[in-house]
Every structure is written in structure tokens, then in C-alpha cells.
Design a protein around this motif. Sequence first.
Motif, PDB file in Angstrom:
ATOM      1  N   ALA A 105      10.851   6.385   4.594  1.00  0.00           N
ATOM      2  CA  ALA A 105      11.233   7.294   5.772  1.00  0.00           C
ATOM      3  C   ALA A 105      12.160   6.577   6.401  1.00  0.00           C
ATOM      4  O   ALA A 105      13.117   7.509   7.331  1.00  0.00           O
ATOM      5  CB  ALA A 105      10.140   7.898   6.176  1.00  0.00           C
ATOM      6  N   VAL A 106      12.679   5.504   6.351  1.00  0.00           N
ATOM      7  CA  VAL A 106      13.335   4.689   7.405  1.00  0.00           C
ATOM      8  C   VAL A 106      14.894   5.222   7.319  1.00  0.00           C
ATOM      9  O   VAL A 106      15.502   5.397   8.101  1.00  0.00           O
ATOM     10  CB  VAL A 106      13.349   3.167   7.257  1.00  0.00           C
ATOM     11  CG1 VAL A 106      14.257   2.381   7.991  1.00  0.00           C
ATOM     12  CG2 VAL A 106      11.774   2.676   7.803  1.00  0.00           C
ATOM     13  N   PRO A 144       0.837  -1.074  -0.014  1.00  0.00           N
ATOM     14  CA  PRO A 144       0.049  -0.130   0.061  1.00  0.00           C
ATOM     15  C   PRO A 144       0.954   1.090  -0.045  1.00  0.00           C
ATOM     16  O   PRO A 144       2.120   1.276   0.498  1.00  0.00           O
ATOM     17  CB  PRO A 144      -0.804  -0.145   1.219  1.00  0.00           C
ATOM     18  CG  PRO A 144      -0.635  -1.491   1.625  1.00  0.00           C
ATOM     19  CD  PRO A 144       0.674  -2.027   1.127  1.00  0.00           C
ATOM     20  N   PRO A 145       0.302   2.299  -0.594  1.00  0.00           N
ATOM     21  CA  PRO A 145       1.399   3.441  -0.673  1.00  0.00           C
ATOM     22  C   PRO A 145       1.596   4.196   0.669  1.00  0.00           C
ATOM     23  O   PRO A 145       2.762   4.728   0.815  1.00  0.00           O
ATOM     24  CB  PRO A 145       0.123   4.627  -1.332  1.00  0.00           C
ATOM     25  CG  PRO A 145      -0.733   3.796  -2.089  1.00  0.00           C
ATOM     26  CD  PRO A 145      -0.821   2.511  -1.208  1.00  0.00           C
ATOM     27  N   ARG A 146       0.636   3.922   1.624  1.00  0.00           N
ATOM     28  CA  ARG A 146       1.183   4.431   3.056  1.00  0.00           C
ATOM     29  C   ARG A 146       2.281   3.648   3.674  1.00  0.00           C
ATOM     30  O   ARG A 146       3.327   4.268   4.306  1.00  0.00           O
ATOM     31  CB  ARG A 146      -0.004   4.623   3.887  1.00  0.00           C
ATOM     32  CG  ARG A 146      -1.025   5.461   3.462  1.00  0.00           C
ATOM     33  CD  ARG A 146      -2.083   5.846   4.372  1.00  0.00           C
ATOM     34  NE  ARG A 146      -1.653   6.668   5.472  1.00  0.00           N
ATOM     35  CZ  ARG A 146      -2.566   7.287   6.316  1.00  0.00           C
ATOM     36  NH1 ARG A 146      -3.735   7.175   5.865  1.00  0.00           N
ATOM     37  NH2 ARG A 146      -2.034   8.230   7.345  1.00  0.00           N
ATOM     38  N   VAL A 147       2.355   2.345   3.386  1.00  0.00           N
ATOM     39  CA  VAL A 147       3.486   1.627   3.782  1.00  0.00           C
ATOM     40  C   VAL A 147       4.683   1.687   3.204  1.00  0.00           C
ATOM     41  O   VAL A 147       5.797   1.945   3.799  1.00  0.00           O
ATOM     42  CB  VAL A 147       3.189   0.105   3.798  1.00  0.00           C
ATOM     43  CG1 VAL A 147       4.084  -0.795   4.021  1.00  0.00           C
ATOM     44  CG2 VAL A 147       1.939  -0.494   4.765  1.00  0.00           C
ATOM     45  N   GLU A 148       4.448   1.998   1.954  1.00  0.00           N
ATOM     46  CA  GLU A 148       5.750   2.235   1.047  1.00  0.00           C
ATOM     47  C   GLU A 148       6.474   3.712   1.309  1.00  0.00           C
ATOM     48  O   GLU A 148       7.594   3.816   1.610  1.00  0.00           O
ATOM     49  CB  GLU A 148       5.230   2.420  -0.398  1.00  0.00           C
ATOM     50  CG  GLU A 148       6.523   2.655  -1.399  1.00  0.00           C
ATOM     51  CD  GLU A 148       6.073   2.305  -2.900  1.00  0.00           C
ATOM     52  OE1 GLU A 148       6.983   2.567  -3.734  1.00  0.00           O
ATOM     53  OE2 GLU A 148       5.059   1.823  -3.113  1.00  0.00           O
ATOM     54  N   ALA A 195      15.173   8.346   9.071  1.00  0.00           N
ATOM     55  CA  ALA A 195      15.247   8.442  10.414  1.00  0.00           C
ATOM     56  C   ALA A 195      16.363   7.694  10.949  1.00  0.00           C
ATOM     57  O   ALA A 195      17.018   8.420  12.163  1.00  0.00           O
ATOM     58  CB  ALA A 195      14.056   7.511  10.625  1.00  0.00           C
ATOM     59  N   VAL A 196      16.890   6.799  10.259  1.00  0.00           N
ATOM     60  CA  VAL A 196      18.221   6.210  10.909  1.00  0.00           C
ATOM     61  C   VAL A 196      19.288   7.054  10.818  1.00  0.00           C
ATOM     62  O   VAL A 196      20.316   7.185  11.702  1.00  0.00           O
ATOM     63  CB  VAL A 196      18.647   5.004   9.995  1.00  0.00           C
ATOM     64  CG1 VAL A 196      20.028   4.472  10.330  1.00  0.00           C
ATOM     65  CG2 VAL A 196      17.344   3.804  10.290  1.00  0.00           C
ATOM     66  N   LEU A 197      19.541   7.679   9.796  1.00  0.00           N
ATOM     67  CA  LEU A 197      20.632   8.786   9.451  1.00  0.00           C
ATOM     68  C   LEU A 197      20.323  10.072  10.648  1.00  0.00           C
ATOM     69  O   LEU A 197      21.520  10.430  11.247  1.00  0.00           O
ATOM     70  CB  LEU A 197      20.486   9.649   8.272  1.00  0.00           C
ATOM     71  CG  LEU A 197      21.797  10.350   8.009  1.00  0.00           C
ATOM     72  CD1 LEU A 197      23.128   9.651   8.012  1.00  0.00           C
ATOM     73  CD2 LEU A 197      21.575  10.981   6.595  1.00  0.00           C
ATOM     74  N   THR A 198      19.414  10.462  10.655  1.00  0.00           N
ATOM     75  CA  THR A 198      19.191  11.456  11.904  1.00  0.00           C
ATOM     76  C   THR A 198      19.275  10.872  13.412  1.00  0.00           C
ATOM     77  O   THR A 198      20.005  11.711  13.905  1.00  0.00           O
ATOM     78  CB  THR A 198      17.460  11.746  11.800  1.00  0.00           C
ATOM     79  OG1 THR A 198      17.250  12.279  10.476  1.00  0.00           O
ATOM     80  CG2 THR A 198      17.367  13.044  12.813  1.00  0.00           C
ATOM     81  N   THR A 199      18.842   9.507  13.588  1.00  0.00           N
ATOM     82  CA  THR A 199      19.451   9.093  14.861  1.00  0.00           C
ATOM     83  C   THR A 199      20.817   9.113  15.000  1.00  0.00           C
ATOM     84  O   THR A 199      21.501   9.301  15.957  1.00  0.00           O
ATOM     85  CB  THR A 199      18.735   7.715  14.807  1.00  0.00           C
ATOM     86  OG1 THR A 199      17.283   7.760  14.671  1.00  0.00           O
ATOM     87  CG2 THR A 199      18.958   7.034  16.261  1.00  0.00           C
ATOM     88  N   LEU A 200      21.733   8.959  14.085  1.00  0.00           N
ATOM     89  CA  LEU A 200      23.254   8.579  13.987  1.00  0.00           C
ATOM     90  C   LEU A 200      23.906  10.010  14.025  1.00  0.00           C
ATOM     91  O   LEU A 200      24.836  10.191  14.649  1.00  0.00           O
ATOM     92  CB  LEU A 200      23.646   7.692  12.924  1.00  0.00           C
ATOM     93  CG  LEU A 200      23.322   6.162  12.870  1.00  0.00           C
ATOM     94  CD1 LEU A 200      23.854   5.657  11.696  1.00  0.00           C
ATOM     95  CD2 LEU A 200      23.643   5.491  14.068  1.00  0.00           C
TER      96      LEU A 200
END
Length: 103
Positions: free
Chosen positions: A47-48, A38-42, A51-56
Amino acid sequence: MSDLFNTYTLWLIIAGAIATYMTRIGGYLLMTRMKSIPPRVEAGLNAVPVAVLTTLVTPTFFDGGYEVKAGMIVALIVGLRFPGLTMLFAGWLLVVTTRHFVG
């Protein structure tokens, strides 16, 4: 030293490992059963990486010295125009040079 390896800690590590494994295998099983994503899941999956880059990057930016902040800003600017390895080298070079000459 024995306080680190008591049964409570061992059970906590085991529970964390099981929870991690179940979320990974659960996500895999869920995705394999879908006919199409589904488009929302995609959109969420896209966005992952951000999010990971921001966390690092965020803790290093706020805990690092002025040379680290300047290196990250330079890397960001260089990264807008050039590939990743050039961006990494530019930020690294600024940090190393600043630490060498300024201290």
C-alpha cells in the motif's frame, strides 16, 4: 536571519535526522530478521506506493487551476490504458496547450 539558525532549530534538525535514520535502519533490521514476511506486513508494504502517490497528487489537484485538474483527469484516463510515459505526456500536453491558448 539569526532567528532561523538558533540552537533550538539546530537541535530540532538533528533530532529529525536521527529519528529518520533510526526508522529506516530499524525497518531494515526488522525485515532482515524475519524468516518470511507475514501477509499483513506484505499488504501494508504494497500500500505504500499508493499512499505516496496520493500524497503527491492530491495537493496539486486541489491547489492547481482548472487546466491542472483537467490534465490530471486526462492522465488518469490515459493511464488506465497506456504506459506511464504516455500518461505523463497526455496530461502535460493538455496543461501546456490549455495554458497557451486560454491563458
